[in-house]
Design a protein around this motif. Structure first.
Motif, mmCIF file in Angstrom:
data_model
loop_
_atom_site.group_PDB
_atom_site.id
_atom_site.type_symbol
_atom_site.label_atom_id
_atom_site.label_comp_id
_atom_site.label_asym_id
_atom_site.label_seq_id
_atom_site.Cartn_x
_atom_site.Cartn_y
_atom_site.Cartn_z
ATOM 1 N N LYS A 51 -7.836 -7.816 -8.290
ATOM 2 C CA LYS A 51 -7.017 -7.005 -7.650
ATOM 3 C C LYS A 51 -5.478 -7.364 -7.345
ATOM 4 O O LYS A 51 -4.940 -6.327 -7.428
ATOM 5 N N VAL A 52 -5.031 -8.406 -7.369
ATOM 6 C CA VAL A 52 -3.616 -8.720 -7.277
ATOM 7 C C VAL A 52 -2.899 -8.449 -8.540
ATOM 8 O O VAL A 52 -1.815 -7.751 -8.464
ATOM 9 N N CYS A 53 -3.534 -8.732 -9.667
ATOM 10 C CA CYS A 53 -2.792 -8.366 -10.799
ATOM 11 C C CYS A 53 -2.595 -6.895 -11.076
ATOM 12 O O CYS A 53 -1.773 -6.519 -11.356
ATOM 13 N N GLU A 54 -3.702 -6.205 -10.766
ATOM 14 C CA GLU A 54 -3.685 -4.525 -10.860
ATOM 15 C C GLU A 54 -2.578 -4.041 -9.798
ATOM 16 O O GLU A 54 -1.614 -3.186 -10.147
ATOM 17 N N ALA A 55 -2.649 -4.852 -8.513
ATOM 18 C CA ALA A 55 -1.479 -4.153 -7.677
ATOM 19 C C ALA A 55 -0.108 -4.425 -8.043
ATOM 20 O O ALA A 55 0.657 -3.752 -7.911
ATOM 21 N N VAL A 56 0.077 -5.548 -8.701
ATOM 22 C CA VAL A 56 1.393 -6.082 -9.451
ATOM 23 C C VAL A 56 1.658 -4.998 -10.561
ATOM 24 O O VAL A 56 2.915 -4.464 -10.313
ATOM 25 N N ILE A 57 0.839 -4.722 -11.299
ATOM 26 C CA ILE A 57 1.174 -3.563 -12.274
ATOM 27 C C ILE A 57 1.372 -2.348 -11.510
ATOM 28 O O ILE A 57 2.359 -1.570 -11.928
ATOM 29 N N ASP A 58 0.651 -1.797 -10.734
ATOM 30 C CA ASP A 58 0.716 -0.575 -9.953
ATOM 31 C C ASP A 58 2.276 -0.547 -9.187
ATOM 32 O O ASP A 58 2.857 0.300 -9.298
ATOM 33 N N SER A 59 2.346 -1.719 -8.459
ATOM 34 C CA SER A 59 3.926 -1.987 -7.968
ATOM 35 C C SER A 59 4.892 -1.493 -8.779
ATOM 36 O O SER A 59 5.860 -0.806 -8.670
ATOM 37 N N ALA A 60 5.012 -2.289 -9.895
ATOM 38 C CA ALA A 60 5.828 -2.329 -11.082
ATOM 39 C C ALA A 60 6.079 -0.776 -11.566
ATOM 40 O O ALA A 60 7.397 -0.364 -11.536
ATOM 41 N N ASN A 61 5.020 -0.092 -12.002
ATOM 42 C CA ASN A 61 5.022 1.291 -12.577
ATOM 43 C C ASN A 61 5.434 2.260 -11.166
ATOM 44 O O ASN A 61 6.126 3.142 -11.674
ATOM 45 N N SER A 62 5.195 2.127 -10.127
ATOM 46 C CA SER A 62 5.572 3.016 -8.874
ATOM 47 C C SER A 62 6.926 2.742 -8.365
ATOM 48 O O SER A 62 7.413 3.338 -7.395
ATOM 49 N N ARG A 63 7.319 1.518 -8.605
ATOM 50 C CA ARG A 63 8.643 0.851 -7.865
ATOM 51 C C ARG A 63 8.133 0.822 -6.262
ATOM 52 O O ARG A 63 9.110 1.401 -5.698
ATOM 53 N N SER A 64 7.130 0.460 -6.007
ATOM 54 C CA SER A 64 6.905 0.575 -4.561
ATOM 55 C C SER A 64 5.951 -0.616 -4.165
ATOM 56 O O SER A 64 5.208 -1.209 -5.033
ATOM 57 N N TRP A 65 5.833 -1.036 -2.932
ATOM 58 C CA TRP A 65 4.944 -1.960 -2.391
ATOM 59 C C TRP A 65 3.604 -1.367 -2.678
ATOM 60 O O TRP A 65 3.160 -0.250 -2.235
ATOM 61 N N LYS A 66 2.716 -2.510 -2.844
ATOM 62 C CA LYS A 66 1.067 -2.299 -2.952
ATOM 63 C C LYS A 66 0.505 -3.126 -2.327
ATOM 64 O O LYS A 66 0.515 -4.351 -2.679
ATOM 65 N N ASP A 67 -0.528 -2.478 -1.603
ATOM 66 C CA ASP A 67 -1.558 -3.486 -0.706
ATOM 67 C C ASP A 67 -2.701 -4.097 -1.988
ATOM 68 O O ASP A 67 -2.880 -3.228 -2.804
ATOM 69 N N THR A 68 -3.172 -5.092 -1.781
ATOM 70 C CA THR A 68 -3.924 -5.637 -2.783
ATOM 71 C C THR A 68 -5.577 -5.557 -2.673
ATOM 72 O O THR A 68 -6.347 -5.422 -3.311
ATOM 73 N N GLY A 69 -5.880 -5.583 -1.267
ATOM 74 C CA GLY A 69 -7.070 -5.599 -1.042
ATOM 75 C C GLY A 69 -7.762 -6.991 -1.172
ATOM 76 O O GLY A 69 -9.139 -6.963 -1.170
ATOM 77 N N ALA A 70 -7.316 -7.933 -1.533
ATOM 78 C CA ALA A 70 -7.730 -9.141 -1.903
ATOM 79 C C ALA A 70 -8.367 -9.798 -0.721
ATOM 80 O O ALA A 70 -7.686 -9.919 0.156
ATOM 81 N N GLU A 71 -9.524 -10.685 -0.852
ATOM 82 C CA GLU A 71 -10.127 -11.585 0.044
ATOM 83 C C GLU A 71 -9.819 -12.867 -0.275
ATOM 84 O O GLU A 71 -9.421 -13.318 -1.416
ATOM 85 N N ALA A 72 -10.190 -13.929 0.739
ATOM 86 C CA ALA A 72 -9.843 -15.303 0.400
ATOM 87 C C ALA A 72 -11.112 -15.417 -0.450
ATOM 88 O O ALA A 72 -12.116 -15.012 -0.866
ATOM 89 N N ILE A 73 -10.697 -16.563 -1.518
ATOM 90 C CA ILE A 73 -11.449 -17.375 -2.390
ATOM 91 C C ILE A 73 -11.955 -18.668 -2.278
ATOM 92 O O ILE A 73 -11.212 -19.423 -1.760
ATOM 93 N N GLY A 74 -13.193 -18.859 -3.040
ATOM 94 C CA GLY A 74 -13.511 -20.445 -2.809
ATOM 95 C C GLY A 74 -13.199 -21.126 -4.146
ATOM 96 O O GLY A 74 -12.768 -20.577 -5.105
#
Length: 386
Positions: free
Chosen positions: A363-386
């Motif tokens: 989710k974070v990787c996808e948000a990073v690519i989306d943010s770079a392409n759109s030149r804007s902040w993106k929420d990740t929707g990521a949850e805590a991991i174990g």
């Protein structure tokens, strides 16, 4: 000696990760003899019959296949270990889940979030055990960092920063795609340094410091066209050669991440640093047996960064190895992951990162690519991991 319970392994892929995983399976009996479960290298799969036969003989597999579908269909295999390029992770994992096999998958989980979601859904519906090979968690100094953070010694966390720097693609004549260079082909890899290198940084960061909630990123592809090895034609390059992003964590801290394959002089410089209210820690893959620690509560005349040599038997995993002062290496992180996976079969606990954990990194990787392409902040929707 009690009879061991066997976990019969079917490995798909004979590249670098196939070697590291095979080494991990082979060393378990020597260094983790008390485990109830023992891996049996039942079969390995790759398309080239001559090469896969040689690999099987070198690493001790009982047999080999040249079609992964035949491997998954075998009744004498309990777990499928996916060590293939990213474009086949989802297809193999879906088939393995349908066959009721446990799944161990190389990182990243998939090329895209959508692929990763299908893998999580299929594995959870089938009720099969999963893990993803984010191996840097299992380096003892990194595991010690986790223990220190969880103890509260750092206090409130303010900053997390990480980088992963390489230089192997600084050559405009380097082709993309095909054997050895699939990471340069967006159709095979999904992304460039974001999924290949930053995914490691992100998994470690969220394991240590909690979920990344939003990101602002920039990427660059320095060579826009390259010849494709499979077609012989010059084609646009679709992967990112470099990526920078900053972010917020759910705990209120700020993150700063950088990755590139264009940092001349760096082959695999992976570092992270965490700054807290009371103390800080930092780690460098090039000196992987050391963890640096700064404690502000030290007396002022001796206050400063200290170097902890993580080789003592009371430090994570090190009671399995040599005498204090004698370090271990990169390959041991894979042995530790095999051991943790086998132990999880005894306890019934998950062996993190599970597919669902790795989906949060996706989710974070996808948000990073989306943010770079759109030149804007993106929420990740990521949850805590174990």
């Amino acid at each position: 000696m009690a009879q061991k319970k066997q976990i019969r392994i079917g490995l798909v892929g004979t590249g670098l990760m196939g070697r590291t995983h095979s080494n991990g399976y082979n060393r378990i009996g020597n260094f983790f003899p008390e485990l109830e479960y023992h891996p049996v290298l039942k079969a390995v799969c790759s398309r080239n019959a001559e090469k896969v036969q040689a690999f099987a003989e070198q690493w001790g597999f009982e047999s080999y296949e040249t079609d992964w579908k035949a491997l998954v269909a075998r009744d004498d295999i309990d777990a499928i270990d996916i060590c293939t390029p990213n474009d086949s992770h989802a297809e193999i994992a879906l088939a393995a889940a349908a066959a009721g096999k446990m799944i161990l998958c190389e990182k990243p989980l998939a090329r895209t979030l959508a692929e990763g979601e299908t893998m999580v859904e299929a594995a959870e519906k089938a009720g099969v055990k999963t893990t993803v090979w984010y191996n840097y968690r299992r380096i003892p100094a990194v595991t010690l960092a986790k223990q220190i953070v969880d103890s509260g010694k750092l206090g409130k966390i303010f900053h997390y920063r990480a980088n992963f720097l390489q230089d192997w693609t600084i050559n405009a004549d380097l082709p993309q795609g095909g054997t050895g260079l699939w990471r340069m082909d967006v159709d095979s890899a999904g992304s460039g340094v974001t999924g290949d290198l930053l995914a490691h940084c992100i998994d470690t960061a969220m394991w240590l410091n909690g979920a990344i909630t939003d990101v602002s990123a920039m990427t660059e592809t320095f060579v826009k066209e390259r010849m494709h090895q499979l077609t012989g034609k010059v084609q646009p390059v679709g992967i990112d050669d470099a990526c920078l992003f900053h972010c917020h964590f759910a705990n209120g801290s700020l993150g700063l991440f950088e990755s590139t394959r264009y940092a001349r002089g760096h082959k695999a410089l992976y570092t992270f640093e965490i700054n807290g209210e009371h103390a800080s820690i930092r780690w460098d893959l090039h000196d992987l047996n050391r963890l640096e620690y700064f404690d502000h509560s030290d007396e002022s005349i001796v206050r400063g960064w200290r170097s902890i040599h993580v080789t003592d038997g009371d430090q994570p995993y090190m009671n399995r190895w040599w005498i204090p002062g004698c370090g271990i290496g990169y390959e041991h992180s894979f042995i530790h992951q095999v051991a943790d996976f086998l132990k999880s079969l005894e306890t019934g606990e998950p062996c993190g990162p599970t597919f669902r954990d790795a989906l949060q990194t996706q989710k974070v990787c996808e948000a990073v690519i989306d943010s770079a392409n759109s030149r804007s902040w993106k929420d990740t929707g990521a949850e805590a991991i174990g």
